[in-house]
Scaffold this motif. Structure first.
Motif, PDB file in Angstrom:
ATOM      1  N   ILE A  90       0.874  -1.172   0.000  1.00 35.80           N
ATOM      2  CA  ILE A  90       0.000   0.000   0.000  1.00 35.80           C
ATOM      3  C   ILE A  90       0.909   1.218   0.000  1.00 35.80           C
ATOM      4  O   ILE A  90       1.739   1.371   0.894  1.00 35.80           O
ATOM      5  N   HIS A  91       0.767   2.075  -1.009  1.00 33.73           N
ATOM      6  CA  HIS A  91       1.577   3.289  -1.102  1.00 33.73           C
ATOM      7  C   HIS A  91       0.691   4.502  -0.855  1.00 33.73           C
ATOM      8  O   HIS A  91      -0.258   4.734  -1.605  1.00 33.73           O
ATOM      9  N   GLU A  92       1.000   5.256   0.179  1.00 38.06           N
ATOM     10  CA  GLU A  92       0.268   6.469   0.546  1.00 38.06           C
ATOM     11  C   GLU A  92       1.086   7.669   0.082  1.00 38.06           C
ATOM     12  O   GLU A  92       2.197   7.892   0.564  1.00 38.06           O
ATOM     13  N   VAL A  93       0.557   8.429  -0.865  1.00 31.62           N
ATOM     14  CA  VAL A  93       1.263   9.566  -1.444  1.00 31.62           C
ATOM     15  C   VAL A  93       0.811  10.832  -0.737  1.00 31.62           C
ATOM     16  O   VAL A  93      -0.380  11.147  -0.718  1.00 31.62           O
ATOM     17  N   LYS A  94       1.761  11.550  -0.148  1.00 32.08           N
ATOM     18  CA  LYS A  94       1.426  12.754   0.610  1.00 32.08           C
ATOM     19  C   LYS A  94       2.374  13.893   0.272  1.00 32.08           C
ATOM     20  O   LYS A  94       3.576  13.711   0.167  1.00 32.08           O
ATOM     21  N   GLY A  95       1.791  15.074   0.133  1.00 35.26           N
ATOM     22  CA  GLY A  95       2.577  16.294   0.066  1.00 35.26           C
ATOM     23  C   GLY A  95       2.671  16.877   1.463  1.00 35.26           C
ATOM     24  O   GLY A  95       3.671  17.467   1.850  1.00 35.26           O
ATOM     25  N   PHE A  96       1.613  16.683   2.245  1.00 29.62           N
ATOM     26  CA  PHE A  96       1.512  17.181   3.612  1.00 29.62           C
ATOM     27  C   PHE A  96       0.733  16.154   4.412  1.00 29.62           C
ATOM     28  O   PHE A  96      -0.309  15.688   3.978  1.00 29.62           O
ATOM     29  N   MET A  97       1.234  15.785   5.572  1.00 33.78           N
ATOM     30  CA  MET A  97       0.602  14.750   6.393  1.00 33.78           C
ATOM     31  C   MET A  97      -0.153  15.392   7.562  1.00 33.78           C
ATOM     32  O   MET A  97       0.452  16.049   8.398  1.00 33.78           O
ATOM     33  N   THR A  98      -1.481  15.182   7.599  1.00 35.12           N
ATOM     34  CA  THR A  98      -2.268  15.644   8.743  1.00 35.12           C
ATOM     35  C   THR A  98      -2.205  14.588   9.844  1.00 35.12           C
ATOM     36  O   THR A  98      -1.860  13.437   9.602  1.00 35.12           O
ATOM     37  N   ASP A  99      -2.541  14.992  11.062  1.00 32.42           N
ATOM     38  CA  ASP A  99      -2.534  14.050  12.182  1.00 32.42           C
ATOM     39  C   ASP A  99      -3.508  12.900  11.933  1.00 32.42           C
ATOM     40  O   ASP A  99      -3.200  11.743  12.214  1.00 32.42           O
ATOM     41  N   ASP A 100      -4.688  13.206  11.409  1.00 32.07           N
ATOM     42  CA  ASP A 100      -5.705  12.189  11.141  1.00 32.07           C
ATOM     43  C   ASP A 100      -5.189  11.152  10.141  1.00 32.07           C
ATOM     44  O   ASP A 100      -5.331   9.950  10.350  1.00 32.07           O
ATOM     45  N   ALA A 101      -4.574  11.621   9.062  1.00 32.53           N
ATOM     46  CA  ALA A 101      -4.046  10.705   8.045  1.00 32.53           C
ATOM     47  C   ALA A 101      -2.914   9.856   8.611  1.00 32.53           C
ATOM     48  O   ALA A 101      -2.814   8.663   8.316  1.00 32.53           O
ATOM     49  N   ASN A 102      -2.074  10.451   9.441  1.00 30.52           N
ATOM     50  CA  ASN A 102      -0.956   9.733  10.048  1.00 30.52           C
ATOM     51  C   ASN A 102      -1.451   8.610  10.952  1.00 30.52           C
ATOM     52  O   ASN A 102      -0.956   7.485  10.899  1.00 30.52           O
ATOM     53  N   VAL A 103      -2.454   8.905  11.778  1.00 32.72           N
ATOM     54  CA  VAL A 103      -3.007   7.896  12.689  1.00 32.72           C
ATOM     55  C   VAL A 103      -3.655   6.766  11.897  1.00 32.72           C
ATOM     56  O   VAL A 103      -3.416   5.585  12.177  1.00 32.72           O
ATOM     57  N   LYS A 104      -4.461   7.100  10.894  1.00 26.35           N
ATOM     58  CA  LYS A 104      -5.119   6.061  10.090  1.00 26.35           C
ATOM     59  C   LYS A 104      -4.109   5.162   9.393  1.00 26.35           C
ATOM     60  O   LYS A 104      -4.280   3.952   9.335  1.00 26.35           O
ATOM     61  N   ALA A 108      -3.856   1.220  10.182  1.00 30.97           N
ATOM     62  CA  ALA A 108      -4.018   0.269   9.076  1.00 30.97           C
ATOM     63  C   ALA A 108      -2.797  -0.647   8.979  1.00 30.97           C
ATOM     64  O   ALA A 108      -2.939  -1.863   8.801  1.00 30.97           O
ATOM     65  N   ALA A 109      -1.600  -0.084   9.138  1.00 28.54           N
ATOM     66  CA  ALA A 109      -0.372  -0.887   9.058  1.00 28.54           C
ATOM     67  C   ALA A 109      -0.293  -1.912  10.177  1.00 28.54           C
ATOM     68  O   ALA A 109       0.260  -2.997   9.991  1.00 28.54           O
ATOM     69  N   SER A 110      -0.892  -1.590  11.323  1.00 30.86           N
ATOM     70  CA  SER A 110      -0.867  -2.540  12.447  1.00 30.86           C
ATOM     71  C   SER A 110      -1.930  -3.630  12.313  1.00 30.86           C
ATOM     72  O   SER A 110      -1.811  -4.685  12.928  1.00 30.86           O
ATOM     73  N   GLN A 111      -2.966  -3.397  11.493  1.00 35.55           N
ATOM     74  CA  GLN A 111      -4.074  -4.339  11.391  1.00 35.55           C
ATOM     75  C   GLN A 111      -4.039  -5.244  10.159  1.00 35.55           C
ATOM     76  O   GLN A 111      -4.660  -6.299  10.156  1.00 35.55           O
ATOM     77  N   TYR A 112      -3.345  -4.820   9.110  1.00 41.07           N
ATOM     78  CA  TYR A 112      -3.402  -5.563   7.850  1.00 41.07           C
ATOM     79  C   TYR A 112      -2.017  -6.074   7.450  1.00 41.07           C
ATOM     80  O   TYR A 112      -1.008  -5.416   7.706  1.00 41.07           O
TER      81      TYR A 112
END
Length: 132
Positions: A90-104, A108-112
């Motif tokens: 899974i590749h997550e492309v970010k220009g800017f990382m919000t706290d919500d996106a970081n937590v999700k 997700a990485a811990s569950q899948y």
């Protein structure tokens, strides 16, 4: 009801909402409908396509999976990538990382059982790709 700040250029112009916080102003610029890539995602898709041409990537899909994290909480993937070694990533492309996106992303990485990678444009060109 919450009051909104409306900016009108001239009488008869369509009013637009003035986002109150810097985060809201940034999000107002970057939110696109589902299935539509932003410029960074388009550039990364071109990179993945070149990797596919070299045989390093077998397959990829934009917004290919929606992962359930909890009741009424989901993580929408940016890219699902099948690497040449057969590993699904899974590749997550970010220009800017919000706290919500970081937590999700971390939940997700811990569950899948996929490899999760955070992708950002590198200074000077190219891509900074790190495993989460």
């Amino acid at each position: 009801m919450r009051e909104r700040n409306l900016l009108l250029a001239r009488p008869g112009d369509v009013p637009r909402c003035d986002p109150a916080t810097p985060l809201q102003r940034m999000q107002a610029l970057g939110r696109l409908p589902k299935g539509i890539m932003n410029k960074t995602e388009e550039a990364y898709a071109a990179h993945l396509d070149a990797q596919r041409g070299l045989g390093l990537v077998l397959w990829f899909r934009f917004e290919g999976l929606k992962l359930r994290l909890a009741d009424s909480t989901f993580y929408d993937t940016d890219f699902v990538v099948l690497a040449a070694n057969g590993q699904l990533e899974i590749h997550e492309v970010k220009g800017f990382m919000t706290d919500d996106a970081n937590v999700k992303l971390k939940v997700a990485a811990s569950q899948y059982p996929f490899v999760f990678r955070l992708v950002r444009k590198a200074k000077g060109g190219g891509w900074d790709i790190r495993e989460v």
